[in-house]
Design a protein around this motif. Sequence first.
Motif, PDB file in Angstrom:
ATOM      1  N   PHE A  34       0.877  -1.172   0.000  1.00  0.00           N
ATOM      2  CA  PHE A  34       0.000   0.000   0.000  1.00  0.00           C
ATOM      3  C   PHE A  34       0.914   1.221   0.000  1.00  0.00           C
ATOM      4  CE2 PHE A  34      -4.470   1.347   1.146  1.00  0.00           C
ATOM      5  CZ  PHE A  34      -4.264   2.707   0.936  1.00  0.00           C
ATOM      6  N   ILE A  35       0.931   1.940  -1.121  1.00  0.00           N
ATOM      7  CA  ILE A  35       1.797   3.100  -1.293  1.00  0.00           C
ATOM      8  C   ILE A  35       0.927   4.357  -1.281  1.00  0.00           C
ATOM      9  CG2 ILE A  35       3.339   4.334  -2.860  1.00  0.00           C
ATOM     10  CD1 ILE A  35       4.672   1.905  -1.744  1.00  0.00           C
ATOM     11  N   ALA A  36       1.308   5.348  -0.494  1.00  0.00           N
ATOM     12  CA  ALA A  36       0.614   6.636  -0.496  1.00  0.00           C
ATOM     13  C   ALA A  36       1.510   7.687  -1.138  1.00  0.00           C
ATOM     14  CB  ALA A  36       0.249   7.058   0.919  1.00  0.00           C
ATOM     15  N   LEU A  37       0.962   8.412  -2.120  1.00  0.00           N
ATOM     16  CA  LEU A  37       1.625   9.578  -2.698  1.00  0.00           C
ATOM     17  C   LEU A  37       1.091  10.793  -1.963  1.00  0.00           C
ATOM     18  CD1 LEU A  37       1.325   8.730  -6.517  1.00  0.00           C
ATOM     19  CD2 LEU A  37       3.185   8.151  -4.945  1.00  0.00           C
ATOM     20  N   LEU A  38       1.981  11.511  -1.304  1.00  0.00           N
ATOM     21  CA  LEU A  38       1.579  12.534  -0.343  1.00  0.00           C
ATOM     22  C   LEU A  38       2.239  13.860  -0.669  1.00  0.00           C
ATOM     23  CD1 LEU A  38       0.254  13.188   2.479  1.00  0.00           C
ATOM     24  CD2 LEU A  38       2.402  12.417   3.505  1.00  0.00           C
ATOM     25  N   GLY A  39       1.482  14.934  -0.515  1.00  0.00           N
ATOM     26  CA  GLY A  39       2.052  16.254  -0.721  1.00  0.00           C
ATOM     27  C   GLY A  39       0.960  17.286  -0.895  1.00  0.00           C
ATOM     28  N   PRO A  40       1.332  18.568  -0.896  1.00  0.00           N
ATOM     29  CA  PRO A  40       0.342  19.637  -1.052  1.00  0.00           C
ATOM     30  C   PRO A  40      -0.199  19.687  -2.472  1.00  0.00           C
ATOM     31  CG  PRO A  40       2.555  20.545  -1.080  1.00  0.00           C
ATOM     32  CD  PRO A  40       2.702  19.087  -0.765  1.00  0.00           C
ATOM     33  N   SER A  41      -1.222  20.504  -2.693  1.00  0.00           N
ATOM     34  CA  SER A  41      -1.791  20.674  -4.032  1.00  0.00           C
ATOM     35  C   SER A  41      -0.713  21.137  -4.996  1.00  0.00           C
ATOM     36  CB  SER A  41      -2.923  21.708  -3.992  1.00  0.00           C
ATOM     37  OG  SER A  41      -3.978  21.241  -3.180  1.00  0.00           O
ATOM     38  N   GLY A  42      -0.709  20.537  -6.190  1.00  0.00           N
ATOM     39  CA  GLY A  42       0.235  20.932  -7.216  1.00  0.00           C
ATOM     40  C   GLY A  42       1.605  20.300  -7.101  1.00  0.00           C
TER      41      GLY A  42
END
Length: 349
Positions: A34-42
């Motif tokens: 289970f991989i999460a791609l995480l970060g702010p908008s853009g």
Amino acid sequence: MSEFDLLRLDGVTRRFAGHAALADLNLDIRRHEFIALLGPSGCGKSTALNCLAGLLPLSGGSIWLDERRLDTLPPERRGFGMVFQNYALFPHLSVRRNIAFGLQMRRLPREEIRRRTDEAIRLVRLDEHAAKLPGQLSGGQQQRVAIARAVVVSPSLVLMDEPLSNLDAKLRLEMRTEIRRLHQRLGLTTVYVTHDQEEALSLADRLVVLRDGRVQQIGTPEELHTRPANPHVADFMGFRNLLRARARAEHVAGDQVRIRIEDQTFSGTAMSPVNPGDDIIAAARPEDLTPAEDGLRCVVEVVEYQGREMAVEARTGGGLLLHLRTTARLAPEDPIGLTFKNLLIYKAT
């Protein structure tokens, strides 16, 4: 489900009008991870997901499923399931027919379609709602339909693009548990996009933090929570206090650094090499600030009641704003001394 051992993103890049929305993404995803791609908008996380899905062509790099190259294939031949932020359900079809749609497109035998659809309906606990239209369901129930539709076709990979962002806080918590339960029960491989660090920490085996289209850190939830690679990751992972200071020569010893903040000296752990005299950033979570009589002198400005704890903003005499969480009963304009239980030190760039 077509099994695989490794999904590999090799230098995946996507440009829009000459701007790199995603630059040189290298990532190995193991089966059942289970991989999460995480970060702010853009930051490039949805771009990465759409490149994986085949909804965006690559500007550079390649995608491999074991030894099979995928980025040259159209979306329908990649064998992935996708759960969208807006659910994308057919409003005129019942729950059952929405879930069965992908199986019908594959022209499976009628009895197999019925059996697999029944299993998916039971799996997401919608037995009593199978004949209803999407408009007759709550947001959480609609999300369950979208998830069932994605997994019923036994995909090699499930892609989820901020699937909980339209739900209220209580439903988000419930659906987080539901998504993790389904992932474990079905042995899925999942790539999940979110801007919510708490959501990512609770769901993922590994997190990929992106900023301006570039990877900042890849690691387990514990690794990112306790040892953010740089101030940008620290800020996104809840280190709300990012303080600039200068390391003094007599206060650098290996990874232990002594820094001065106004009239007080504090110890911290260097997360990257720090030399005497370097400009540095010291990072601390709100829960790592504690009241102390001989600490940094501040005046409380804002107090928010949050159940067992208070979220407090306090300002030093030099104008530095600090965030803390405490069980102490504080009120605006109260004087307070603060010290740090855990400071992470980064060389300023």
